[in-house]
Design an enzyme around this catalytic site. Structure first.
Site, PDB file in Angstrom:
ATOM      1  CB  SER A 108     138.692  12.851  24.831  1.00 63.48           C
ATOM      2  OG  SER A 108     138.737  11.692  25.697  1.00 63.48           O
ATOM      3  CE1 TYR A 158     134.183  15.838  27.424  1.00 64.53           C
ATOM      4  CE2 TYR A 158     135.250  13.652  27.179  1.00 64.53           C
ATOM      5  CZ  TYR A 158     135.390  14.744  27.130  1.00 64.53           C
ATOM      6  OH  TYR A 158     136.552  15.155  27.343  1.00 64.53           O
ATOM      7  CG  PHE A 207     145.242   8.329  26.127  1.00 69.27           C
ATOM      8  CD1 PHE A 207     145.526   9.117  24.787  1.00 69.27           C
ATOM      9  CD2 PHE A 207     144.771   6.994  25.914  1.00 69.27           C
ATOM     10  CE1 PHE A 207     145.342   8.445  23.464  1.00 69.27           C
ATOM     11  CE2 PHE A 207     144.359   6.260  24.683  1.00 69.27           C
ATOM     12  CZ  PHE A 207     144.854   7.072  23.600  1.00 69.27           C
ATOM     13  CG  LEU A 232     135.410  32.306  36.201  1.00 68.86           C
ATOM     14  CD1 LEU A 232     135.142  33.162  37.289  1.00 68.86           C
ATOM     15  CD2 LEU A 232     136.966  31.607  36.092  1.00 68.86           C
ATOM     16  CB  ILE A 257     144.256  20.514  30.478  1.00 67.58           C
ATOM     17  CG1 ILE A 257     143.776  19.401  30.934  1.00 67.58           C
ATOM     18  CG2 ILE A 257     145.380  20.320  29.473  1.00 67.58           C
ATOM     19  CD1 ILE A 257     143.070  18.196  30.167  1.00 67.58           C
ATOM     20  CG  PHE A 307     142.332  24.238  27.085  1.00 74.35           C
ATOM     21  CD1 PHE A 307     143.093  22.793  27.150  1.00 74.35           C
ATOM     22  CD2 PHE A 307     143.352  25.388  27.040  1.00 74.35           C
ATOM     23  CE1 PHE A 307     144.548  22.796  26.934  1.00 74.35           C
ATOM     24  CE2 PHE A 307     144.493  25.256  26.607  1.00 74.35           C
ATOM     25  CZ  PHE A 307     145.281  23.986  26.709  1.00 74.35           C
ATOM     26  CE  LYS A 342     135.923  17.489  24.522  1.00 79.20           C
ATOM     27  NZ  LYS A 342     136.591  18.822  24.495  1.00 79.20           N
TER      28      LYS A 342
HETATM   29  P1  NAD Z   1     138.141  21.706  33.150  1.00 74.72           P
HETATM   30  O1  NAD Z   1     136.819  21.840  33.139  1.00 74.72           O
HETATM   31  O2  NAD Z   1     139.046  21.740  34.344  1.00 74.72           O
HETATM   32  O3  NAD Z   1     138.309  22.927  32.295  1.00 74.72           O
HETATM   33  C1  NAD Z   1     137.542  23.634  31.051  1.00 74.72           C
HETATM   34  C2  NAD Z   1     137.429  25.035  31.410  1.00 74.72           C
HETATM   35  O4  NAD Z   1     136.472  25.630  30.441  1.00 74.72           O
HETATM   36  C3  NAD Z   1     136.990  25.456  32.931  1.00 74.72           C
HETATM   37  O5  NAD Z   1     137.757  26.109  33.512  1.00 74.72           O
HETATM   38  C4  NAD Z   1     135.484  25.826  32.640  1.00 74.72           C
HETATM   39  O6  NAD Z   1     135.001  26.985  33.330  1.00 74.72           O
HETATM   40  C5  NAD Z   1     135.628  26.418  31.037  1.00 74.72           C
HETATM   41  N1  NAD Z   1     134.455  26.321  30.216  1.00 74.72           N
HETATM   42  C6  NAD Z   1     133.554  25.345  30.052  1.00 74.72           C
HETATM   43  N2  NAD Z   1     132.536  25.928  29.145  1.00 74.72           N
HETATM   44  C7  NAD Z   1     133.130  27.046  28.771  1.00 74.72           C
HETATM   45  C8  NAD Z   1     132.315  27.925  28.206  1.00 74.72           C
HETATM   46  N3  NAD Z   1     131.153  27.758  27.394  1.00 74.72           N
HETATM   47  N4  NAD Z   1     132.931  29.159  27.751  1.00 74.72           N
HETATM   48  C9  NAD Z   1     133.824  29.676  28.401  1.00 74.72           C
HETATM   49  N5  NAD Z   1     134.451  28.714  29.411  1.00 74.72           N
HETATM   50  C10 NAD Z   1     134.209  27.353  29.455  1.00 74.72           C
HETATM   51  O7  NAD Z   1     138.726  20.613  32.016  1.00 74.72           O
HETATM   52  P2  NAD Z   1     139.977  20.146  31.798  1.00 74.72           P
HETATM   53  O8  NAD Z   1     140.383  18.886  32.350  1.00 74.72           O
HETATM   54  O9  NAD Z   1     141.084  21.073  31.864  1.00 74.72           O
HETATM   55  O10 NAD Z   1     139.698  19.814  30.165  1.00 74.72           O
HETATM   56  C11 NAD Z   1     140.086  20.618  29.287  1.00 74.72           C
HETATM   57  C12 NAD Z   1     139.518  20.130  27.874  1.00 74.72           C
HETATM   58  O11 NAD Z   1     140.268  19.004  27.623  1.00 74.72           O
HETATM   59  C13 NAD Z   1     138.080  20.188  27.857  1.00 74.72           C
HETATM   60  O12 NAD Z   1     137.500  20.176  26.560  1.00 74.72           O
HETATM   61  C14 NAD Z   1     137.998  18.474  27.964  1.00 74.72           C
HETATM   62  O13 NAD Z   1     136.811  17.991  27.534  1.00 74.72           O
HETATM   63  C15 NAD Z   1     139.124  17.975  27.315  1.00 74.72           C
HETATM   64  N6  NAD Z   1     139.579  16.745  27.881  1.00 74.72           N
HETATM   65  C16 NAD Z   1     139.830  16.468  29.236  1.00 74.72           C
HETATM   66  C17 NAD Z   1     140.340  15.282  29.959  1.00 74.72           C
HETATM   67  C18 NAD Z   1     140.542  15.124  31.329  1.00 74.72           C
HETATM   68  O14 NAD Z   1     140.568  13.806  31.816  1.00 74.72           O
HETATM   69  N7  NAD Z   1     140.576  15.981  31.890  1.00 74.72           N
HETATM   70  C19 NAD Z   1     140.577  14.056  28.922  1.00 74.72           C
HETATM   71  C20 NAD Z   1     140.231  14.261  27.582  1.00 74.72           C
HETATM   72  C21 NAD Z   1     139.854  15.639  27.023  1.00 74.72           C
HETATM   73  N1  UFG Z   2     137.794   4.288  39.016  1.00 67.37           N
HETATM   74  C1  UFG Z   2     137.721   3.597  40.180  1.00 67.37           C
HETATM   75  N2  UFG Z   2     137.007   4.655  41.126  1.00 67.37           N
HETATM   76  C2  UFG Z   2     136.791   5.865  41.081  1.00 67.37           C
HETATM   77  C3  UFG Z   2     136.914   6.319  39.955  1.00 67.37           C
HETATM   78  C4  UFG Z   2     137.655   5.697  38.704  1.00 67.37           C
HETATM   79  O1  UFG Z   2     137.939   2.526  40.533  1.00 67.37           O
HETATM   80  O2  UFG Z   2     136.321   6.311  42.100  1.00 67.37           O
HETATM   81  C5  UFG Z   2     138.572   3.496  38.197  1.00 67.37           C
HETATM   82  C6  UFG Z   2     137.564   3.342  36.630  1.00 67.37           C
HETATM   83  O3  UFG Z   2     136.884   2.220  36.855  1.00 67.37           O
HETATM   84  C7  UFG Z   2     138.769   3.115  35.609  1.00 67.37           C
HETATM   85  C8  UFG Z   2     139.857   3.988  36.335  1.00 67.37           C
HETATM   86  O4  UFG Z   2     139.657   4.342  37.558  1.00 67.37           O
HETATM   87  O5  UFG Z   2     139.158   1.872  35.623  1.00 67.37           O
HETATM   88  C9  UFG Z   2     139.880   5.542  35.598  1.00 67.37           C
HETATM   89  O6  UFG Z   2     138.867   6.203  35.680  1.00 67.37           O
HETATM   90  P1  UFG Z   2     138.597   7.698  35.454  1.00 67.37           P
HETATM   91  O7  UFG Z   2     136.993   8.055  35.719  1.00 67.37           O
HETATM   92  O8  UFG Z   2     139.532   8.457  36.175  1.00 67.37           O
HETATM   93  O9  UFG Z   2     138.858   7.783  34.005  1.00 67.37           O
HETATM   94  P2  UFG Z   2     138.216   7.232  32.397  1.00 67.37           P
HETATM   95  O10 UFG Z   2     139.144   6.406  31.911  1.00 67.37           O
HETATM   96  O11 UFG Z   2     137.046   6.735  33.214  1.00 67.37           O
HETATM   97  O12 UFG Z   2     137.876   8.516  31.877  1.00 67.37           O
HETATM   98  C10 UFG Z   2     138.528   9.788  31.726  1.00 67.37           C
HETATM   99  C11 UFG Z   2     137.832  10.746  31.572  1.00 67.37           C
HETATM  100  C12 UFG Z   2     137.025  11.117  30.270  1.00 67.37           C
HETATM  101  C13 UFG Z   2     138.091  10.685  29.185  1.00 67.37           C
HETATM  102  C14 UFG Z   2     138.726   9.736  29.290  1.00 67.37           C
HETATM  103  C15 UFG Z   2     140.060   9.597  28.211  1.00 67.37           C
HETATM  104  O13 UFG Z   2     136.858  10.891  32.578  1.00 67.37           O
HETATM  105  O14 UFG Z   2     136.377  12.369  30.256  1.00 67.37           O
HETATM  106  O15 UFG Z   2     139.545   9.675  30.598  1.00 67.37           O
HETATM  107  O16 UFG Z   2     140.514  10.800  28.233  1.00 67.37           O
HETATM  108  F1  UFG Z   2     137.459  10.572  27.995  1.00 67.37           F
END
Ligand code: NAD
Ligand code: UFG
Length: 336
Positions: free
Chosen positions: A124, A148, A177, A33, A12, A80, A152
């Site tokens: 999240s 997790y 989301f 990284l 993100i 992030f 948050k």
């Molecule tokens: P990501 O893992 O791709 O990015 C997170 C980045 O933070 C990575 O590049 C990692 O190397 C870096 N990082 C982690 N811990 C660190 C630290 N202590 N110091 C410096 N760098 C660090 O994840 P993302 O999907 O880009 O998510 C970004 C943020 O959004 C996260 O906080 C995650 O929890 C939150 N979020 C993600 C999702 C999702 O589904 N992707 C949903 C809801 C919230």
């Molecule tokens: N699913 C499958 N097969 C897979 C992976 C997922 O059927 O291999 C299904 C899950 O059961 C669910 C849907 O796909 O019904 C979405 O699952 P994801 O794992 O892609 O996403 P979640 O909604 O479970 O969770 C994600 C992130 C969390 C975050 C949440 C809300 O993993 O970290 O969205 O932002 F908190």
């Protein structure tokens, strides 16, 4: 503005960096990284046409953070950096509390010490937990069902208390989301390490031939086709949401939590069909048991983001799948 993105080489953060740089902001990145690659910086520089100052470092390193905040005259931080595996957070909770909560506290203290008081935090939808009603609005009770999610929520609460104690702070917690998709260039996208936990990256690996089939975790939910339904949001829409939040924190003080979602729920099979259309391939699937801890359905009420930030998601499910596929094709070309 001069903006520090912690975790800015992640999924993100990197997409947000492209939008902010295009808007003329000065973007500085710190990332350790642990879940990203240095090459993403090169891709970011070719997309933005700018050299972005990058620090390979940890947000728990207070002296480094203070140095960066001062040297680059940072005005706002978008935080992030964090660990995001729901499963791993259950098996290694201390790692998650240390990184996500401990890391945030070190960052906030460094910001306070250098008088940087504008912050956007990656929260999240998982903070809501079992839906009492749907769509989730920001007033929905907060009861995360996993470690997790609790990390948050704890950070959100710390930030809310901080903003009450010092009225100079301006803080927005963005409750994402389900972000999927990739930058339109196909140069950056989501690149998880190992076998993906989440649906879209798993589908990408099936289509790339790295995994034999998609496991569908349950087809007997009380949903339109029996599979889980989620509010998938294009990562570039999410990136635009950060740009909108940045304008907001620049003009307002206090603490706010805002959902970033589309308000639409799609099923696992909806996503599979759309991806099959994008890639012109059939995705083999095997129905498995429900995954422990999964909710049948949830999606956002996205009205607050529109009213408060003037932001609304614009891209549809097909465009999410098309962009993810474009990125996969790019990865496949590089692997040859
Ligand atoms: P990501 O893992 O791709 O990015 C997170 C980045 O933070 C990575 O590049 C990692 O190397 C870096 N990082 C982690 N811990 C660190 C630290 N202590 N110091 C410096 N760098 C660090 O994840 P993302 O999907 O880009 O998510 C970004 C943020 O959004 C996260 O906080 C995650 O929890 C939150 N979020 C993600 C999702 C999702 O589904 N992707 C949903 C809801 C919230
Ligand atoms: N699913 C499958 N097969 C897979 C992976 C997922 O059927 O291999 C299904 C899950 O059961 C669910 C849907 O796909 O019904 C979405 O699952 P994801 O794992 O892609 O996403 P979640 O909604 O479970 O969770 C994600 C992130 C969390 C975050 C949440 C809300 O993993 O970290 O969205 O932002 F908190």
């Amino acid at each position: 503005m001069n903006i520090l993105l912690t975790g800015g080489l992640g999924f993100i953060g990197s997409h947000t960096a492209t939008v902010l740089a295009a808007e003329g902001h000065e973007v500085v990145i710190i990332d350790n990284l642990c879940n990203s690659q240095r090459q993403t910086l090169d891709s970011l520089e070719s997309i933005t046409g700018k050299e972005l100052p990058f620090y390979e470092g940890d947000v728990r390193d207070a002296p480094l953070l203070k140095e960066i905040l001062q040297k680059h005259h940072i005005e706002c931080v978008i935080h992030f950096a964090g660990l995001k595996s729901v499963a791993e957070s259950g098996t290694d909770p201390l790692k998650y509390f240390d990184n996500n909560v401990g890391g945030s506290i070190v960052l906030i203290e460094a910001m306070q010490a250098t008088n940087v008081k504008k912050l956007i935090f990656s929260s999240s939808a998982t903070v809501y937990g079992e839906p009492q009603y749907l769509p989730y609005d920001e007033d929905h009770p907060l009861a995360p069902m996993n470690v997790y999610g609790r990390t948050k929520l704890q950070v959100e609460e710390i930030l809310q208390d901080l903003s009450k104690s010092d009225l100079d702070w301006s803080i927005v917690c963005l409750r994402y989301f389900n972000p999927i998709g990739a930058h339109e260039s196909g140069l950056i996208g989501e690149l998880p390490q190992g076998i993906p936990n989440n649906l879209m990256p798993y589908i990408c690996q099936v289509v790339s031939g790295k995994l034999p089939h998609l496991n569908v975790f349950g087809d007997d939910y009380d949903t339109k086709d029996g599979t889980g339904e989620r509010d998938y949001i294009h990562v570039m829409d999410l990136a635009d949401g950060h740009a909108a939040a940045l304008e907001f924190v620049d003009k307002h003080k206090g603490w706010e939590a805002v959902n970033l979602g589309t308000g639409i729920a799609y099923s696992v099979y909806d996503l599979v069909s759309a991806f099959e259309k994008s890639s012109n391939q059939t995705i083999p699937k095997v129905v498995k048991e429900r995954r422990i801890g999964d909710l049948p359905i949830y999606y956002a009420k996205a009205d607050k983001a529109l009213v408060m930030l003037g932001w609304k998601a614009k891209r549809d499910l097909q465009s999410m799948c098309d962009s993810s596929w474009k990125y996969q094709e790019q990865l496949l070309k590089l692997a040859k």
